[in-house]
Structures are given as structure tokens and as C-alpha cells.
Design an enzyme around this catalytic site. Structure first.
Site, PDB file in Angstrom:
ATOM      1  N   TRP A 108       0.832  -1.206   0.000  1.00 41.37           N
ATOM      2  CA  TRP A 108       0.000   0.000   0.000  1.00 41.37           C
ATOM      3  C   TRP A 108       0.859   1.247   0.000  1.00 41.37           C
ATOM      4  O   TRP A 108       0.529   2.240  -0.652  1.00 41.37           O
ATOM      5  CB  TRP A 108      -0.967  -0.007   1.189  1.00 41.37           C
ATOM      6  CG  TRP A 108      -1.948  -1.145   1.117  1.00 41.37           C
ATOM      7  CD1 TRP A 108      -2.103  -2.151   2.028  1.00 41.37           C
ATOM      8  CD2 TRP A 108      -2.906  -1.411   0.078  1.00 41.37           C
ATOM      9  NE1 TRP A 108      -3.087  -3.021   1.619  1.00 41.37           N
ATOM     10  CE2 TRP A 108      -3.590  -2.599   0.432  1.00 41.37           C
ATOM     11  CE3 TRP A 108      -3.240  -0.768  -1.112  1.00 41.37           C
ATOM     12  CZ2 TRP A 108      -4.602  -3.141  -0.367  1.00 41.37           C
ATOM     13  CZ3 TRP A 108      -4.246  -1.318  -1.906  1.00 41.37           C
ATOM     14  CH2 TRP A 108      -4.905  -2.479  -1.525  1.00 41.37           C
ATOM     15  N   ASP A 180      -1.793   6.232   6.726  1.00 37.73           N
ATOM     16  CA  ASP A 180      -2.808   5.304   6.220  1.00 37.73           C
ATOM     17  C   ASP A 180      -3.015   4.260   7.322  1.00 37.73           C
ATOM     18  O   ASP A 180      -2.196   3.373   7.512  1.00 37.73           O
ATOM     19  CB  ASP A 180      -2.335   4.646   4.922  1.00 37.73           C
ATOM     20  CG  ASP A 180      -3.309   3.587   4.402  1.00 37.73           C
ATOM     21  OD1 ASP A 180      -4.339   3.332   5.066  1.00 37.73           O
ATOM     22  OD2 ASP A 180      -3.031   3.008   3.335  1.00 37.73           O
ATOM     23  N   LYS A 204     -12.309  -2.452   7.391  1.00 41.70           N
ATOM     24  CA  LYS A 204     -11.516  -3.371   8.214  1.00 41.70           C
ATOM     25  C   LYS A 204     -11.850  -3.267   9.702  1.00 41.70           C
ATOM     26  O   LYS A 204     -12.045  -4.273  10.353  1.00 41.70           O
ATOM     27  CB  LYS A 204     -10.036  -3.171   7.938  1.00 41.70           C
ATOM     28  CG  LYS A 204      -9.679  -3.773   6.577  1.00 41.70           C
ATOM     29  CD  LYS A 204      -8.418  -3.291   5.941  1.00 41.70           C
ATOM     30  CE  LYS A 204      -8.408  -3.746   4.481  1.00 41.70           C
ATOM     31  NZ  LYS A 204      -7.355  -3.128   3.695  1.00 41.70           N
TER      32      LYS A 204
HETATM   33  C1  LIG Z   1      -7.048  -2.461   2.566  1.00 39.17           C
HETATM   34  C2  LIG Z   1      -6.050  -1.343   2.554  1.00 39.17           C
HETATM   35  C3  LIG Z   1      -6.064  -0.326   1.566  1.00 39.17           C
HETATM   36  C4  LIG Z   1      -7.024  -0.349   0.400  1.00 39.17           C
HETATM   37  O1  LIG Z   1      -8.233   0.162   0.754  1.00 39.17           O
HETATM   38  P1  LIG Z   1      -9.383   0.496  -0.312  1.00 39.17           P
HETATM   39  O2  LIG Z   1     -10.442   1.071   0.557  1.00 39.17           O
HETATM   40  O3  LIG Z   1      -9.756  -0.781  -0.970  1.00 39.17           O
HETATM   41  O4  LIG Z   1      -8.835   1.468  -1.292  1.00 39.17           O
HETATM   42  C5  LIG Z   1      -5.155   0.690   1.674  1.00 39.17           C
HETATM   43  N1  LIG Z   1      -4.267   0.743   2.681  1.00 39.17           N
HETATM   44  C6  LIG Z   1      -4.215  -0.208   3.627  1.00 39.17           C
HETATM   45  C7  LIG Z   1      -3.213  -0.096   4.729  1.00 39.17           C
HETATM   46  C8  LIG Z   1      -5.101  -1.278   3.593  1.00 39.17           C
HETATM   47  O5  LIG Z   1      -5.039  -2.224   4.545  1.00 39.17           O
END
Ligand SMILES: *Cc1c(COP(=O)(O)O)cnc(C)c1O
Length: 369
Positions: A108, A180, A204
Site C-alpha cells: 500500500w 494510512d 476493516k
Molecule cells: C485495505 C487497505 C487499503 C485499500 O483500501 P481500499 O479502501 O480498498 O482502497 C489501503 N491501505 C491499507 C493499509 C489497507 O489495509
């Protein structure tokens, strides 16, 4: 794929398990939301029934994180990856040379850096690529000096694919830290005042897919690049309390109940304690086993995504098959990493991990005899 008459233990990396009481409440209210005569899915995002939901969701998040008053809570469509674009578009102009720094500790982070390069000079700062991202890099005073003049430092707090997590965030002083936190938001106690901006898509630890929460310090609003689309401008979204267009009403509604449930559990401190207990159970087993192995650097192990492997591909396949059959779902590692990944997000009960460890013990014993 086996089918089940009942709900089973769900280790999905995302969209992920939700607390059962939340799903039950949603089910109960689905046809007629609090006697408004219609479903929450069928009412206006500007209605008297929805506005308090948005407000309460924001209030609950503030309470759970003890968020300082100078932070704003915004909702965006497009998932966490949309923020890979929104962050540079909104913050790059803080640097005279449109320069931003990225800690790249997994997939990511790689993607965020690539997107940042489209809008300015996004640069890799530190990375943990050796041994397939199995560690968080050490940050030296020299590294921190390099940040001078950067618009921000972007970092992925938990590396969902590789099972590593930052335990201490770099002290970046003037340079805003942008996190993030999609896979570990509200999974442990964190002091939000050290961040300029934190974002997480909901699916999540916060609710269903379809929205991304952005927590941003007020002084970072209003410096977007001129080409920034209106619906990605932090200031524009803030000025309309995230109601610039039709917000995903259902996602906010579920998130409110998820946050309420966190509060009932005793807040983030209590949730962290549960998460540590779950992770310890699994890591303790891995540390004792010579059969199931993990190569994630010990101090950097993630509390929420536990990565491990078996001695051969055949054994791995068989293990995953057997887990599926007994209702231990979605344990297959990410296609780029392989092996097993057990995601232990907030709503996963301790009993699920106990059941998994039992299964591992059983499988190991059978395989070795
Ligand atoms: C799952 C995840 C993403 C992707 O998220 P989307 O909502 O599908 O764009 C980005 N960063 C991290 C750390 C993730 O775990």
C-alpha cells in the site's frame, strides 16, 4: 467451497468481520428505521433521521480517540486508495518544491508513493523492502533531517499484506505525519495529536466498505493544488460536513453502531487489550512450533494481521482446505505474499483464535506422525 448453516469464524482481511450485535441491530431496523416508515437505505442524507447519525458517529470517534478539538472528521467515497491521490493534491503545495516523503513498508505504501509522483516530487524516504517487507526500518536522526522542506511524511501504520506494524511513529516536528491507518485504526491506543492527517477506509475496523474516514488537523485545510477535483478538496468537504454529494448513508449508519459497540467494550484501551491477547495466543504458538513458521521481525509484528507459513505448498493447501471445512474462513495469504494470513480485527472474538490454534496444533501433530 463449504457452505454453513450458521455464522463461522471469519479471518477475512477486508471487508472484515463485524460485531454480531451490530448486524443484529441492522437486521432488526432494516425495514423501518426507528418508525420513520422507511429503511435507512431509502431516506435522504439530509433528513432529520440521518443527520443525527452522522453527528453521533463523529462524536463517538472523537470520544474513542480523545481527539483534540483542532481536528476535523471528513468522509470520502473511493476507498483508502482515493486518498493516495487526495493527500498529495491537498498537501503538496505546503512545500515550495512540491516535495513529499514516503515511508514504504509494503504494497500500500508503494502504491501511495506511485500516486504521489503523479502530482509532484514524491520521494521514497525509508523502506523495508529487504526480506520481502518483513520489518519496519529503523529511523535515524539523519533520516529525520532529510524530511526538512517536505510537505508531509506519508506512512502506512499497519502493513496488511506483510504483517508488520509501526510501534513508534517518527518525530517529524514541523513536517505533518500522514497515516494510512486502514487496517489498524482503533485497534490500539494512539495519540492522534502527533498526526497531521489520518485516513482509513471503513471495511476493516470501522464498518462496511464504501467510505473513507479522514481525520485532518485544521491548519492543513485549504492548500490544495488548483487541479484538485472539488470532491477531493478537504476544505470543500469540511465546509459541507461531508454532505457535498449523497454520502453513503448506510456505511455511516453501520459505523455508528460499530463505534457504540467499541464503547460498550470499554473503549480503545480495552479493545487493544483484547487484540493483544488474541495476537499473543497465535504468536506464542508460532514461536513454539517448528512446523508453522513466521519470519516477521519480532518487534514489528502486527497485532491485527498475523502472517505465517507451512513447510511445503502441499501442506499449506491442505491446511487452508481443512480450515475452510471447519469454518475458519479466509485464511489464505495475499497472492503476492502467499502462506497464511489471519486477520484479527477488533470484532473477531478470542474464541476464533483459540479455535484456530487448536486446529494448527491438530494439523501439526497429524503431519508429524
Ligand atoms: C485495505 C487497505 C487499503 C485499500 O483500501 P481500499 O479502501 O480498498 O482502497 C489501503 N491501505 C491499507 C493499509 C489497507 O489495509
Amino acid at each position: 467451497m463449504p457452505r454453513f448453516a450458521e455464522r463461522v469464524y471469519n479471518f477475512s482481511p477486508g471487508p472484515a468481520v463485524l460485531p454480531l450485535p451490530v448486524l443484529e441491530k441492522v437486521q432488526k431496523e432494516l425495514l423501518n428505521y426507528r418508525e420513520c416508515g422507511a429503511s435507512i437505505l431509502e431516506i435522504s442524507h439530509r433528513s432529520k433521521d440521518f443527520l443525527p447519525i452522522l453527528d453521533e458517529t463523529q462524536q463517538l470517534f472523537r470520544q474513542l480517540t480523545q481527539l483534540p478539538d483542532n481536528y476535523r472528521l471528513l468522509f470520502f467515497s473511493g476507498g483508502a486508495q482515493m486518498q493516495f491521490s487526495a493527500v498529495p493534491l491537498n498537501l503538496l503545495s505546503r512545500s515550495a518544491s512540491n516535495r513529499a516523503s514516503y515511508a514504504v513498508t509494503g504494497k500500500w505504501g508503494e502504491l501511495a508513493l506511485e500516486e504521489g509522483k503523479s502530482y509532484g516530487s514524491a520521494e521514497e524516504w525509508v523502506h523495508g523492502r529487504e526480506n520481502r517487507y518483513n520489518r519496519i526500518p529503523t529511523v535515524y536522526a539523519e533520516d529525520l533531517k532529510q524530511l526538512n522542506g517536505s510537505a508531509y511524511l506519508h506512512l502506512t501504520s499497519n502493513n496488511t499484506l506483510y504483517g508488520t506494524q509501526w510501534n513508534h511513529f517518527p518525530q517529524t516536528s514541523e513536517v505533518p505525519l500522514v497515516i494510512d491507518a486502514t487496517s489498524d485504526i482503533l485497534s490500539r491506543e494512539v495519540d492522534f495529536s502527533q498526526f497531521g492527517l489520518v485516513y482509513a477506509s471503513l471495511q476493516k475496523n470501522l464498518g462496511p466498505a464504501g467510505l473513507t474516514l479522514v481525520v485532518v488537523r485544521e491548519d492543513l485545510l485549504g492548500c490544495h493544488l488548483p487541479q484538485t477535483p472539488k470532491l477531493l478538496q478537504y476544505q470543500a468537504i469540511d465546509s459541507q460536513n461531508s454532505l457535498n454529494n449523497t454520502i453513503n448513508v448506510f456505511a455511516v449508519y453501520v459505523m455508528r453502531y460499530v463505534l457504540e459497540w467499541y464503547q460498550e467494550q470499554g473503549g480503545v484501551a480495552a479493545i487493544e487489550q483484547q487484540n493483544r491477547q488474541k495476537a499473543k495466543l497465535l504468536y506464542d504458538y508460532l514461536d513454539e512450533s517448528d512446523f508453522f513458521l513466521t519470519n516477521v521481525n519480532l518487534p514489528d509484528r502486527s497485532l491485527v494481521n498475523v502472517i505465517f507459513n507451512l513447510p511445503t505448498t502441499e501442506l499449506l493447501q491442505q491446511f487452508l482446505r481443512e480450515c475452510d471445512e471447519v469454518g475458519l474462513l479466509a485464511l489464505k495469504g495475499h497472492r503476492e505474499v502467499g502462506g497464511v494470513r489471519a486477520s484479527l480485527y477488533n470484532a473477531l472474538p478470542l474464541a476464533a483464535v483459540e479455535r484456530l490454534v487448536e486446529k494448527m496444533w491438530d494439523f501439526e501433530r497429524k503431519a508429524l506422525t
